[in-house]
Design an enzyme around this catalytic site. Structure first.
Site, mmCIF file in Angstrom:
data_model
loop_
_atom_site.group_PDB
_atom_site.id
_atom_site.type_symbol
_atom_site.label_atom_id
_atom_site.label_comp_id
_atom_site.label_asym_id
_atom_site.label_seq_id
_atom_site.Cartn_x
_atom_site.Cartn_y
_atom_site.Cartn_z
ATOM 1 N N ASP A 44 20.762 75.305 -45.873
ATOM 2 C CA ASP A 44 20.481 74.324 -47.108
ATOM 3 C C ASP A 44 22.162 73.530 -47.113
ATOM 4 O OD1 ASP A 44 21.379 75.282 -49.088
ATOM 5 O OD2 ASP A 44 19.340 75.274 -49.729
ATOM 6 N N ASP B 59 22.451 79.699 -47.112
ATOM 7 C CA ASP B 59 21.395 79.826 -47.037
ATOM 8 C C ASP B 59 21.850 78.521 -45.863
ATOM 9 O OD1 ASP B 59 19.728 81.112 -48.224
ATOM 10 O OD2 ASP B 59 19.876 79.899 -49.651
ATOM 11 N N ASP C 217 23.904 73.272 -49.918
ATOM 12 C CA ASP C 217 24.709 73.898 -50.992
ATOM 13 C C ASP C 217 24.815 75.061 -49.761
ATOM 14 O OD1 ASP C 217 23.933 72.738 -53.464
ATOM 15 O OD2 ASP C 217 22.828 73.955 -54.208
ATOM 16 N N GLU D 208 25.738 84.769 -50.099
ATOM 17 C CA GLU D 208 24.853 83.863 -51.415
ATOM 18 C C GLU D 208 24.178 84.266 -52.069
ATOM 19 O OE1 GLU D 208 24.000 79.985 -49.735
ATOM 20 O OE2 GLU D 208 23.593 79.756 -51.538
#
Ligand code: TSJ
Length: 658
Positions: A513, A511, A515, A438
């Site tokens: 998180d 990541d 997203d 990412e």
């Protein structure tokens, strides 16, 4: 259907001792599954009475002493005397193995196959059993018990009363209550939810049948199922969260060669298919001949229709099974004698005659449906959808061929398309790895931190295209996916060849998180839709990066979970520093190598789709159109401080340190 079922036509075979000696032979096992088999057997008999048109209500009660009662409002089991044995028919049914209508074809029953072992087996494996018959204004009762002699030998299923008239009644029907023997079963605790699920199925499969389920144990519960719309209601229920192509499912029923066939189906705009099938109310999770017949039936019908009305551009082309399957939700139910199962879990129908019967009933009735003027709109929608799917299939195939040829000419490394891919230098496909990372910045770090001999890095800008909301043509236009396709080397669709796979592991790195979770889900879905075999063969992984670095003096830990953070801080006691990594990009190349890339130290989750239907639902929640459901799901499952979260979502198992 059946008539004159009296004690005359009950076939007598052998005694109950055999059942006690080898319970598993009769009910599959003595586990919790075997326990529920007992109940299924009794319920099946009540359902038969309803299927034959004599009952319309069934009540199942789990009593407070763990016994279960099953009642149907049918004719009541026959109580007249068996002409040869001179004992009442009910008693024969409960004490003589294999005695029962289903062995006599003039009184044939639809329950059976795996489960049709007979009421006597239930009696043999119970502490006690009581049958009440409400018939001709009278209530009859007979009780059976398991008794032991002084030496401790057990005789089970022994009648301890005759068939006694215990009163007058205006009720009709049969009620059986039994307590499974705890000396036979690993557990005698009935599972309400398991029963409820199966009862719901039965209610869907037998429209109009009212089934009440009651739990009278400590945690009291009660449900009633009745679906006037039967299979059509079932299909609507499965498609509830989907965008459907037309409102009312198509319902078909018919009979051929003594096989009763029923099906309901509807299309939605997803690109997967759900087909549930049943034989004699038993779920055939592995499919089988009836399912094959159904699939070829609708394929033939739609093809013929498209051909006759000149809807195919090229008359030589035809729609494949896969073309008519896309977006299909169907429930198929057949009822026939002598069902046979095969397969790993004995959940696959094996009767060859079912295939032709189902296909013929479907073709005949579905064709009628398609040709009826009032269905013009639906027929048109179905045909157009299937033709479009076929066109996309051809586009995939052509694009894949072109890509392959392009790659051959230029060599993967030189291609303009793979400009962003930092491929590995080694050629050992058995150890090579592809990291899909990412973000450009993390991608850059990974390129510096990798072992370039066998690790390739593909950075992704922003969010990848959501494949659930688009078709393959669109997917093919997307740079990222094109690059992944190129890099993999396998081709796609009917050109897919796993032996050409350039990497042993494809590792998704995003990541920790929300997203990142969304990106992981989109990529997993991409692989699931277009490269399911890569998941099945265990080539797709989720890479985990640490959430924290905890240091004290020259000692240092990476913590991948909140729990590990707690352990580290507890060990250090005081004066430590915690660095929280908000994204992969915050690490330097050495740190990323140490924590996430190096096979000796990193952690990964292997994506495994054990139960495709299950995964399907979950992925759809994340990817589908219901934005609210998606938000809830991500907040619930995307907490990467809890590392088993995603595992749960894709049914993946951690491979630990690898
Ligand atoms: F078999 C059993 F004990 F498992 C059981 C059977 C359990 C339950 C809850 C219900 C039944 C059952 C059986 N319900 N209804 C019937 N019907 C008959 O056995 C029956 C009654 C009348 C006639 C007839 O020809 O008059 C024929 C049959 C098969």
């Amino acid at each position: 259907m059946s008539s004159n079922y009296t004690a005359d036509n009950i076939v007598v075979l052998e005694g109950l001792e055999a059942v006690r000696k080898r319970p598993a032979m009769y009910i599959g096992s003595t586990s919790v599954r075997g326990l529920h088999h007992l109940l299924t057997e009794i319920v099946d008999n009540a359902v038969d009475e309803a299927i034959n048109g004599y009952a319309d209500a069934i009540e199942i009660t789990i009593n407070s002493d763990n016994s279960v009662s099953v009642y149907d409002n049918g004719r009541g089991m026959p109580v007249d005397l068996h002409p040869k044995l001179k004992i009442p028919a009910v008693q024969v049914i409960f004490t003589v193995l294999h005695a029962g209508g289903k062995f006599d074809y003039t009184n044939y029953s639809f329950s059976g196959g795996l489960h049709g072992v007979g009421a006597s087996v239930v009696n043999a494996l119970s502490r006690w059993l009581e049958v009440r018959v409400y018939r001709d204004g009278k209530e009859y009762c007979q009780r059976f018990e398991s008794v032991s002699d002084k030496k401790g030998n057990i005789t089970s299923g022994k009648p301890v009363t005759g068939v006694e008239v215990i009163g007058n009644t205006r009720k009709k029907g049969t009620m059986v209550t039994f307590l499974p023997d705890d000396r036979v079963f690993d557990t005698v605790n009935f599972d309400y939810d398991l029963i409820s699920k199966r009862i719901r199925d039965i209610a869907y499969l037998n429209s109009g049948l009212k089934i009440k389920l009651k739990d009278d144990r400590a945690d009291k519960k009660e449900e009633e199922f009745c679906f006037e719309g039967g299979l059509s209601d079932y299909v609507k229920y499965i498609n509830a969260d989907k965008n459907v192509l037309f409102k009312e499912p198509i319902y078909i029923s018919g009979e051929k060669n003594n096989i009763k066939v029923e099906a309901a189906f509807q299309y939605n705009d997803s690109n997967s298919d759900i087909v549930y099938s049943y034989a004699n109310n038993i779920n055939t999770a592995e499919g089988g001949t009836h399912e094959t017949g159904f699939r070829s039936g609708i394929t033939r019908t739609i093809n013929d229709f498209a051909y006759r009305f000149n809807l195919l551009k090229d008359k030589k082309e035809s729609l494949t099974g896969a073309d008519v399957r896309e977006g299909l939700t169907a429930v198929v139910s057949i009822k026939m004698r002598d069902i046979q199962f095969e397969g790993q879990t004995k959940e696959k129908l094996n009767n060859t005659e079912a295939r032709a019967a189902v296909e013929s009933v479907i073709v005949e009735n579905f064709t009628k449906f398609m040709e009826a003027p009032q269905n013009d709109d639906v027929s048109k929608k179905i045909t157009e959808k299937c033709i479009k799917t076929a066109q996309i299939r051809k586009a995939i195939s052509n694009a894949a061929t072109k890509l392959r040829e392009g790659a051959k000419q230029k060599g993967v490394e030189n291609s303009v398309l793979v400009g962003k891919l930092a491929n590995c230098s080694g050629n050992n496909k058995a150890i090579n790895e592809l990291f899909i990372v990412e973000g450009n910045s993390a991608g850059g770090t990974a390129k510096l931190g990798r072992n370039r001999e066998f690790q390739a890095i593909l950075p992704l800008r922003g969010k990848p295209l959501n494949v659930e909301k688009t078709n393959f043509e669109q997917v093919m236009k997307n740079e990222e996916y094109k690059t992944i396709l190129y890099a993999l080397g396998t081709g796609v669709g009917d050109k897919f060849d796993i032996s050409k796979l350039n990497y042993d592991k494809i590792i998704i790195l995003s990541d920790a998180d929300q997203d990142g979770a969304h990106i992981r889900a989109i990529l997993v879905t991409f692989f699931y839709r277009y490269f399911p075999d890569l998941i099945k063969e265990g080539h797709i992984y989720i890479g985990l990066s640490p959430l924290y670095k905890v240091t004290k003096g020259d000692k240092m830990y990476y913590a991948y979970t909140d729990e590990e953070l707690k352990m580290a801080t507890e060990e250090f006691g005081k004066n430590y520093t915690i660095q929280r990594y908000k994204g992969l990009g915050e690490m330097n190349p050495d740190q990323l190598r140490e924590t996430t890339l190096d096979p000796a130290k990193r952690r990964m989750i292997r994506v495994q789709i054990g139960d495709v239907q299950e995964a399907e639902g979950k992925i759809e929640v994340l990817m589908g159109d219901k934005a609210d459901a998606r938000h809830d799901y991500i907040t619930k499952y995307a907490n990467f401080n809890k590392r088993d979260a995603y595992e749960d979502m894709v049914d993946a198992k951690s491979t630990g340190n690898k």
